[in-house]
Enzyme design. Structure first.
Site, short mmCIF file in Angstrom:
data_model
loop_
_atom_site.label_atom_id
_atom_site.label_comp_id
_atom_site.label_asym_id
_atom_site.label_seq_id
_atom_site.Cartn_x
_atom_site.Cartn_y
_atom_site.Cartn_z
N LYS A 1 56.99 17.47 -50.62
CA LYS A 1 56.63 16.12 -50.38
C LYS A 1 55.72 16.02 -51.46
O LYS A 1 54.37 16.38 -51.40
CB LYS A 1 55.81 15.77 -48.99
CG LYS A 1 55.98 14.55 -48.62
CD LYS A 1 55.28 13.47 -49.45
CE LYS A 1 53.57 13.40 -49.07
NZ LYS A 1 53.02 12.64 -50.31
N GLU B 1 45.21 25.08 -50.98
CA GLU B 1 44.19 25.11 -52.09
C GLU B 1 43.74 23.87 -52.39
O GLU B 1 44.40 22.76 -52.53
CB GLU B 1 45.30 25.45 -53.46
CG GLU B 1 45.99 27.00 -53.16
CD GLU B 1 46.85 27.26 -54.20
OE1 GLU B 1 47.48 26.44 -54.91
OE2 GLU B 1 47.13 28.58 -54.35
P1 NAD Z 1 45.50 14.53 -51.66
O1 NAD Z 1 44.77 15.49 -50.65
O2 NAD Z 1 44.84 12.99 -51.55
O3 NAD Z 1 46.95 14.50 -51.44
C1 NAD Z 1 47.73 15.66 -51.60
C2 NAD Z 1 48.84 15.51 -51.18
O4 NAD Z 1 48.60 15.45 -49.58
C3 NAD Z 1 49.65 14.33 -51.33
O5 NAD Z 1 50.86 14.78 -51.37
C4 NAD Z 1 49.43 13.19 -50.02
O6 NAD Z 1 50.47 12.45 -49.82
C5 NAD Z 1 49.22 14.31 -49.05
N1 NAD Z 1 48.74 13.87 -47.83
C6 NAD Z 1 47.64 13.34 -47.61
N2 NAD Z 1 47.00 13.21 -46.37
C7 NAD Z 1 47.94 13.68 -45.71
C8 NAD Z 1 48.21 14.15 -44.28
N3 NAD Z 1 47.33 13.58 -43.32
N4 NAD Z 1 49.11 14.83 -43.99
C9 NAD Z 1 50.28 15.30 -44.88
N5 NAD Z 1 49.92 15.04 -46.21
C10 NAD Z 1 49.11 14.47 -46.39
O7 NAD Z 1 44.93 15.04 -52.99
P2 NAD Z 1 45.04 14.35 -54.33
O8 NAD Z 1 44.09 13.29 -54.58
O9 NAD Z 1 46.68 14.20 -54.54
O10 NAD Z 1 44.75 15.43 -55.49
C11 NAD Z 1 43.34 15.70 -55.92
C12 NAD Z 1 42.54 16.71 -55.01
O11 NAD Z 1 43.09 17.88 -54.92
C13 NAD Z 1 41.32 17.30 -55.24
O12 NAD Z 1 40.52 17.37 -54.26
C14 NAD Z 1 41.48 18.58 -56.05
O13 NAD Z 1 40.50 19.34 -56.01
C15 NAD Z 1 42.73 19.11 -55.11
N6 NAD Z 1 43.39 20.16 -56.04
C16 NAD Z 1 43.13 21.38 -55.52
C17 NAD Z 1 43.74 22.63 -56.40
C18 NAD Z 1 43.49 24.00 -55.96
O14 NAD Z 1 44.48 24.77 -56.31
N7 NAD Z 1 42.67 24.27 -55.13
C19 NAD Z 1 44.53 22.05 -57.40
C20 NAD Z 1 44.99 20.65 -57.66
C21 NAD Z 1 44.14 19.87 -56.83
C1 6OH Z 2 44.18 22.59 -60.02
O1 6OH Z 2 44.10 21.32 -60.42
C2 6OH Z 2 44.62 23.72 -60.57
C3 6OH Z 2 45.49 24.41 -60.04
C4 6OH Z 2 45.95 25.72 -60.92
C5 6OH Z 2 46.74 26.52 -60.49
O2 6OH Z 2 47.15 26.56 -59.11
C6 6OH Z 2 47.67 27.70 -61.16
O3 6OH Z 2 48.27 28.23 -60.52
O4 6OH Z 2 47.38 27.90 -62.50
#
Ligand code: NAD
Ligand code: 6OH
Length: 491
Positions: free
Chosen positions: A183, A259
């Site tokens: 998804k 993550e």
């Molecule tokens: P988000 O959590 O809003 O959405 C991520 C995904 O989850 C989307 O596909 C969304 O539709 C889905 N989703 C949202 N609510 C849900 C629910 N209740 N049940 C099931 N699915 C659900 O995140 P975003 O805004 O797309 O991305 C930015 C965030 O992601 C930031 O907080 C960033 O730090 C984090 N991020 C973390 C990593 C990591 O590796 N730690 C990497 C990239 C982004």
């Molecule tokens: C987050 O926005 C970046 C994540 C990066 C990785 O998960 C990766 O494997 O490099």
């Protein structure tokens, strides 16, 4: 996937090897100018169920019978197809995210291919542990473990590095013999859908890779995570999304890998290589317009070089070119959406209310052309906030940082660790002894010394606290995406 008889393209779900439309659609918007790129079919509960059932059947079919060598060969073929359609993936990713074409070409698309190659290599070369055991009666036994797929893995991904982060999970899941229902983020549906075509080209059987589009709560995301026949859920996204999914899966005790967000720190010592450090920190703050989970939003600089460092970082920030993602010299594209820009701007306003001094930026650039319809924002640096300020504590996820001075190594470590998050840290010093010492005190999953976002796909990746649960990468991915069955044989 895309019919041309409509005014805009249609991006459909991909279930059991077929592209399928549905009752509801939503718009896929290009953040660079606000234009609609495509309409996207939202998967309803029945379609998510059909995708999960297709994935279940596929495990019992040809895919489930493949040996490791053949599975690895198919993964290598996927990598090859990704490379053969490089430009098409770059264009789709740039249109969906607004990231500069140079970044998508350097980072996102090459990493997608690399993810498949890395896990093809790993699954072929990884051994399994075994132990000779002596029982209480002195007789011996042999213990060894075998890896089995989990089954159907639900994969939920964000919009910032859509293809990179999707393939980071799909590749090890397939390497371990699972089937997947993915998804992708509602903001960036294109490359996950193009990958479906590439799966067909690479000879991946129907039902092994399925894509359902939609939102989180009461939409495809929730239907997928709640589904009783999904065996495990892996998410990259916001911390509060991790919390919501954890609640959803609790009743069925599914394994999860999360993550999540970060409020990452960079610590700059006076003995750093100054120019390299300014360059490295600018990348850590501004890459992908600050929309990388690993980006630094808190920078602590040893007092002796604080003023000089802030001046140099300001100069770097003001030299960055904010503009069309299609121009090869653009450094920063727009933010992902109008809504996200409003969130980041609300933090820019809050920083002032909380008493910050603005070093540079703080607003929205004006172009005088169609780019003014895009979701651009200025790279921004603040100083002077209290440690308790919300802007120092909360993830903003934009091209912004707060720079503060410190006087001792111990103080820097305490400041760095004073957060509920714990994803990444970077430490900048030419004293390697200090580099090791400080790195080992960071309460995070990933620490870089004199670099940032330098990745080896075999290393553990993940966070502590609000930044996630579990580690992926290398063997850690194999361990999440498979069940180990330990077998004990009396000898
Ligand atoms: P988000 O959590 O809003 O959405 C991520 C995904 O989850 C989307 O596909 C969304 O539709 C889905 N989703 C949202 N609510 C849900 C629910 N209740 N049940 C099931 N699915 C659900 O995140 P975003 O805004 O797309 O991305 C930015 C965030 O992601 C930031 O907080 C960033 O730090 C984090 N991020 C973390 C990593 C990591 O590796 N730690 C990497 C990239 C982004
Ligand atoms: C987050 O926005 C970046 C994540 C990066 C990785 O998960 C990766 O494997 O490099």
């Amino acid at each position: 996937m895309q019919r041309s008889s409509r005014q805009v393209k249609l991006i459909e779900n991909y279930i059991d090897g077929k592209f399928v439309g549905g009752k509801r659609e939503f718009a896929d918007v290009n953040p660079a100018d606000g234009s609609v790129i495509a309409q996207v079919t939202e998967a309803d509960r029945e379609q998510v169920d059909a995708a999960v059932q297709a994935a279940r059947r596929a495990i019992r079919g040809e895919w489930g019978q493949l040996g490791v060598r053949e599975r690895a060969a198919r993964l290598e073929r996927i990598a090859h197809v990704i490379e053969s359609r490089f430009d098409c993936l770059v264009s789709a990713e740039v249109a969906d995210t607004g990231k500069p074409v140079s970044l998508a070409s350097r980072l996102d698309v090459p990493r997608a291919a690399a993810n498949f190659r890395a896990f093809a290599d790993l699954i072929k070369s990884t051994g399994l542990e075994s132990f000779q055991t002596e029982g209480p009666d002195g007789k011996r036994a042999l213990n060894y473990a075998v890896r089995k797929p989990l089954g159907v893995v639900g994969i939920i991904t964000p919009w910032n590095l859509p293809l990179l982060l999707l393939t980071w999970k799909v590749a090890p899941a397939l390497a371990c013999g699972n089937t997947v229902v993915v998804k992708p983020s509602e903001e960036t549906p294109a490359t996950a859908t193009l990958l479906a075509e590439m799966m067909q080209q690479a000879g991946i059987p129907d039902g092994v890779y399925n894509v359902v589009h939609g939102f989180g709560p009461d939409s495809a995301g929730e239907f997928l995570t709640r589904h009783p026949d999904v065996n495990a859920v892996t998410l990259t996204g916001e911390s509060q999304t991790g919390a919501a999914i954890m609640k959803t899966v609790a009743a069925s005790v599914k394994p999860v890998s999360f993550e999540l967000g970060g409020k990452n720190v960079a610590i700059v010592f006076a003995d750093c290589d100054f120019d390299e450090t300014v360059k490295g920190i600018a990348e850590a703050i501004f890459t992908n317009t600050g929309q990388v989970c690993l980006c630094a939003e808190r920078v602590y600089v040893e007092r002796a070089i604080f003023d000089r460092f802030v001046t140099a970082l300001k100069k770097k920030a003001e030299g960055l070119i904010v503009g069309s993602p299609l121009e090869t010299n653009t450094d920063l594209g727009p933010l992902i959406s109008a809504q996200h820009r409003e969130k980041v701007l609300s933090y820019y306003r809050l920083a002032r209310e909380e008493g910050a001094s603005l070093v540079t930026g703080g607003g929205v650039p004006e172009f005088g052309n169609s780019l003014d319809r895009g979701f651009y924002i200025q790279p921004t640096i603040y100083t002077g906030l209290k440690e308790s300020a919300r802007c120092v504590k909360e993830e903003i996820f934009g091209p912004v940082c707060h720079v503060a001075p410190f006087d001792s190594e111990e103080e820097a470590v305490n400041l760095a660790n004073d957060t509920k998050y714990g994803l990444a840290a970077s430490i900048w010093t030419t004293n390697l002894k200090r580099g090791h010492r400080v790195a080992q005190q960071m309460n995070v999953g990933i620490t870089w010394v004199n670099c940032w976002f330098l990745r080896d796909l075999r290393t553990p990746f993940g966070g502590v606290g609000l930044s996630g649960i579990g580690r992926e990468g290398g063997l850690h991915s194999l361990n999440f995406y498979s069940e180990l069955n330990n077998i004990c044989i009396r000898l």
